[in-house]
Design a protein around this motif. Structure first.
Motif, PDB file in Angstrom:
ATOM      1  N   GLU A   1      47.172  29.440  31.804  1.00  0.00           N
ATOM      2  CA  GLU A   1      47.479  28.617  32.965  1.00  0.00           C
ATOM      3  C   GLU A   1      46.192  27.941  33.449  1.00  0.00           C
ATOM      4  OE1 GLU A   1      50.381  28.053  34.325  1.00  0.00           O
ATOM      5  OE2 GLU A   1      51.595  29.500  33.193  1.00  0.00           O
ATOM      6  N   PRO A   2      46.273  26.685  33.890  1.00  0.00           N
ATOM      7  CA  PRO A   2      45.058  25.979  34.346  1.00  0.00           C
ATOM      8  C   PRO A   2      44.277  26.761  35.398  1.00  0.00           C
ATOM      9  CG  PRO A   2      46.883  24.451  34.169  1.00  0.00           C
ATOM     10  CD  PRO A   2      47.468  25.810  33.957  1.00  0.00           C
ATOM     11  N   GLY A   3      44.961  27.390  36.318  1.00  0.00           N
ATOM     12  CA  GLY A   3      44.270  28.138  37.359  1.00  0.00           C
ATOM     13  C   GLY A   3      43.487  29.316  36.805  1.00  0.00           C
ATOM     14  N   TRP A   4      44.062  30.012  35.816  1.00  0.00           N
ATOM     15  CA  TRP A   4      43.357  31.128  35.193  1.00  0.00           C
ATOM     16  C   TRP A   4      42.061  30.644  34.546  1.00  0.00           C
ATOM     17  CZ3 TRP A   4      47.941  33.316  31.784  1.00  0.00           C
ATOM     18  CH2 TRP A   4      48.975  33.737  32.626  1.00  0.00           C
ATOM     19  N   VAL A   5      42.170  29.515  33.837  1.00  0.00           N
ATOM     20  CA  VAL A   5      41.010  28.967  33.137  1.00  0.00           C
ATOM     21  C   VAL A   5      39.946  28.521  34.133  1.00  0.00           C
ATOM     22  CG1 VAL A   5      40.219  27.132  31.604  1.00  0.00           C
ATOM     23  CG2 VAL A   5      42.407  28.288  31.155  1.00  0.00           C
ATOM     24  N   ASP A   6      40.360  27.855  35.190  1.00  0.00           N
ATOM     25  CA  ASP A   6      39.401  27.361  36.189  1.00  0.00           C
ATOM     26  C   ASP A   6      38.648  28.515  36.845  1.00  0.00           C
ATOM     27  OD1 ASP A   6      40.212  24.803  35.631  1.00  0.00           O
ATOM     28  OD2 ASP A   6      41.528  24.626  37.388  1.00  0.00           O
ATOM     29  N   VAL A   7      39.376  29.580  37.190  1.00  0.00           N
ATOM     30  CA  VAL A   7      38.726  30.733  37.822  1.00  0.00           C
ATOM     31  C   VAL A   7      37.759  31.402  36.848  1.00  0.00           C
ATOM     32  CG1 VAL A   7      39.122  33.052  38.728  1.00  0.00           C
ATOM     33  CG2 VAL A   7      40.538  31.151  39.505  1.00  0.00           C
ATOM     34  N   GLU A   8      38.175  31.559  35.605  1.00  0.00           N
ATOM     35  CA  GLU A   8      37.296  32.187  34.622  1.00  0.00           C
ATOM     36  C   GLU A   8      36.019  31.374  34.435  1.00  0.00           C
ATOM     37  OE1 GLU A   8      37.436  32.590  29.933  1.00  0.00           O
ATOM     38  OE2 GLU A   8      38.948  33.867  30.892  1.00  0.00           O
TER      39      GLU A   8
ATOM     40  N   VAL B   1      28.341  35.248  35.627  1.00  0.00           N
ATOM     41  CA  VAL B   1      28.036  35.799  34.309  1.00  0.00           C
ATOM     42  C   VAL B   1      26.757  35.217  33.708  1.00  0.00           C
ATOM     43  CG1 VAL B   1      28.915  36.108  31.962  1.00  0.00           C
ATOM     44  CG2 VAL B   1      30.475  36.271  33.918  1.00  0.00           C
ATOM     45  N   HIS B   2      26.589  33.911  33.765  1.00  0.00           N
ATOM     46  CA  HIS B   2      25.403  33.211  33.267  1.00  0.00           C
ATOM     47  C   HIS B   2      25.110  33.462  31.783  1.00  0.00           C
ATOM     48  CE1 HIS B   2      24.643  32.228  37.421  1.00  0.00           C
ATOM     49  NE2 HIS B   2      24.427  33.493  37.748  1.00  0.00           N
TER      50      HIS B   2
ATOM     51  N   GLU C   1      37.153  34.935  19.957  1.00  0.00           N
ATOM     52  CA  GLU C   1      36.098  35.790  20.488  1.00  0.00           C
ATOM     53  C   GLU C   1      36.381  36.143  21.956  1.00  0.00           C
ATOM     54  OE1 GLU C   1      35.669  31.839  21.735  1.00  0.00           O
ATOM     55  OE2 GLU C   1      35.406  32.478  19.646  1.00  0.00           O
ATOM     56  N   VAL C   2      35.769  37.180  22.441  1.00  0.00           N
ATOM     57  CA  VAL C   2      35.986  37.567  23.833  1.00  0.00           C
ATOM     58  C   VAL C   2      35.480  36.469  24.763  1.00  0.00           C
ATOM     59  CG1 VAL C   2      35.801  40.030  23.288  1.00  0.00           C
ATOM     60  CG2 VAL C   2      33.771  38.783  24.075  1.00  0.00           C
ATOM     61  N   ALA C   3      36.050  36.400  25.961  1.00  0.00           N
ATOM     62  CA  ALA C   3      35.559  35.473  26.969  1.00  0.00           C
ATOM     63  C   ALA C   3      34.190  35.932  27.449  1.00  0.00           C
ATOM     64  CB  ALA C   3      36.537  35.410  28.136  1.00  0.00           C
ATOM     65  N   PRO C   4      33.368  35.013  27.977  1.00  0.00           N
ATOM     66  CA  PRO C   4      32.021  35.409  28.432  1.00  0.00           C
ATOM     67  C   PRO C   4      32.018  36.534  29.455  1.00  0.00           C
ATOM     68  CG  PRO C   4      32.161  33.024  28.255  1.00  0.00           C
ATOM     69  CD  PRO C   4      33.553  33.543  28.041  1.00  0.00           C
ATOM     70  N   ASN C   5      32.960  36.520  30.385  1.00  0.00           N
ATOM     71  CA  ASN C   5      32.963  37.600  31.385  1.00  0.00           C
ATOM     72  C   ASN C   5      33.291  38.938  30.742  1.00  0.00           C
ATOM     73  OD1 ASN C   5      35.610  36.721  30.967  1.00  0.00           O
ATOM     74  ND2 ASN C   5      36.226  36.956  33.096  1.00  0.00           N
ATOM     75  N   ALA C   6      34.121  38.933  29.705  1.00  0.00           N
ATOM     76  CA  ALA C   6      34.414  40.163  28.970  1.00  0.00           C
ATOM     77  C   ALA C   6      33.206  40.601  28.152  1.00  0.00           C
ATOM     78  CB  ALA C   6      35.624  39.976  28.072  1.00  0.00           C
ATOM     79  N   GLY C   7      32.492  39.629  27.569  1.00  0.00           N
ATOM     80  CA  GLY C   7      31.283  39.959  26.828  1.00  0.00           C
ATOM     81  C   GLY C   7      30.240  40.607  27.718  1.00  0.00           C
ATOM     82  N   LYS C   8      30.082  40.050  28.920  1.00  0.00           N
ATOM     83  CA  LYS C   8      29.132  40.629  29.871  1.00  0.00           C
ATOM     84  C   LYS C   8      29.563  42.033  30.289  1.00  0.00           C
ATOM     85  CE  LYS C   8      25.493  40.096  32.663  1.00  0.00           C
ATOM     86  NZ  LYS C   8      25.464  38.975  33.623  1.00  0.00           N
ATOM     87  N   LEU C   9      30.866  42.255  30.410  1.00  0.00           N
ATOM     88  CA  LEU C   9      31.366  43.593  30.726  1.00  0.00           C
ATOM     89  C   LEU C   9      30.998  44.570  29.614  1.00  0.00           C
ATOM     90  CD1 LEU C   9      33.030  45.577  32.425  1.00  0.00           C
ATOM     91  CD2 LEU C   9      35.068  44.775  31.204  1.00  0.00           C
ATOM     92  N   LEU C  10      31.157  44.157  28.359  1.00  0.00           N
ATOM     93  CA  LEU C  10      30.780  45.024  27.245  1.00  0.00           C
ATOM     94  C   LEU C  10      29.292  45.377  27.310  1.00  0.00           C
ATOM     95  CD1 LEU C  10      32.742  43.307  24.331  1.00  0.00           C
ATOM     96  CD2 LEU C  10      33.189  45.585  25.276  1.00  0.00           C
ATOM     97  N   LYS C  11      28.466  44.391  27.589  1.00  0.00           N
ATOM     98  CA  LYS C  11      27.026  44.645  27.721  1.00  0.00           C
ATOM     99  C   LYS C  11      26.767  45.697  28.795  1.00  0.00           C
ATOM    100  CE  LYS C  11      22.764  42.502  29.377  1.00  0.00           C
ATOM    101  NZ  LYS C  11      22.121  41.255  29.883  1.00  0.00           N
TER     102      LYS C  11
END
Length: 223
Positions: free
Chosen positions: A7-14, A22-23, A44-54
């Motif tokens: 959904e556009p809103g999900w993408v915009d918030v992410e 996240v940076h 691949e995982v989204a950046p916020n998910a990647g940062k969570l893994l880190k």
């Protein structure tokens, strides 16, 4: 097969969270671009998910990480950044061409010395790791049909306190109706049931929305 609709809103918030909180750095952007140029699927995982893994790697105090499913090395990069300089990430990749792209990305990021890419079917590679030091953290993100097999190996190759994260466990809600995707959903249901029933594990699962649609991840700790 499931068509993962967003959904556009999900993408915009992410994207807002990625930019503001996240940076991701140039190395992460390079990995994403290289995956596209190599014709890899955008899974691949989204950046916020990647940062969570880190951060999970850091919070768990892990020194050895096992990843099942490398692709272009995007998630590998995040987790390697969470390891101490003498830590090691062993990542299993089925295709040599993907492993080559991942190796280039990790070397360019200055993380190559931490990452050992093993090429071939993961279920062939995992038995060869039994003689090595156990793993403190395991990330499973590969073919969903074998999720339960990968979980079994994660337990065998881990130790009490090892953290296990499994990606893509909601699959657009197909876990409630596996016939919507008879290739992937039954394997996801099986691994969720194993997580809830295996006395060696304490587990939870979280559903998410974003650029990857409606999905989520499970996390367990070996008791």
């Amino acid at each position: 097969m499931i068509e993962h609709v967003t959904e556009p809103g999900w993408v915009d918030v992410e994207r807002y969270l990625t930019d503001v909180v996240v940076h991701p750095g140039p190395a992460h952007q390079r990995a994403l671009k290289s995956a596209t140029e190599a014709g890899m699927p955008p899974i691949e995982v989204a950046p916020n998910a990647g940062k969570l893994l880190k951060m999970l790697v850091q919070l768990s105090g892990a020194r050895r990480v096992l990843e099942i499913g490398t692709l272009a090395g995007f998630s590998s990069m995040w987790m390697a950044q969470g390891l101490p300089d003498d830590g090691q990430l062993v990542t299993c990749e089925y295709l040599q061409k993907h492993a080559d792209v991942a190796r280039a990305n990790l070397d360019a990021a200055g993380l190559g010395h931490k990452v050992d890419i093993r090429v071939g079917p993961a279920l062939d590679t995992l038995p060869t790791l039994v003689s090595e030091e156990s793993f403190d953290f395991v990330f499973i993100d590969a073919d969903k049909e074998n999720d339960s097999n990968y979980l079994d190996w994660a337990i065998r190759l881990g130790h009490p306190g090892t953290v296990i994260v499994i990606d893509n466990v909601i699959w657009d809600g197909a876990i409630l109706d596996p016939q919507r995707d008879v290739v992937n959903a039954p394997g996801i249901v099986a691994v969720l049931e194993k997580l809830g029933q295996d006395p060696r594990l304490d587990a939870t699962a979280i559903q998410t929305v974003g650029t990857k649609g409606w999905d989520g991840f499970a996390m367990a700790r070996i008791l």
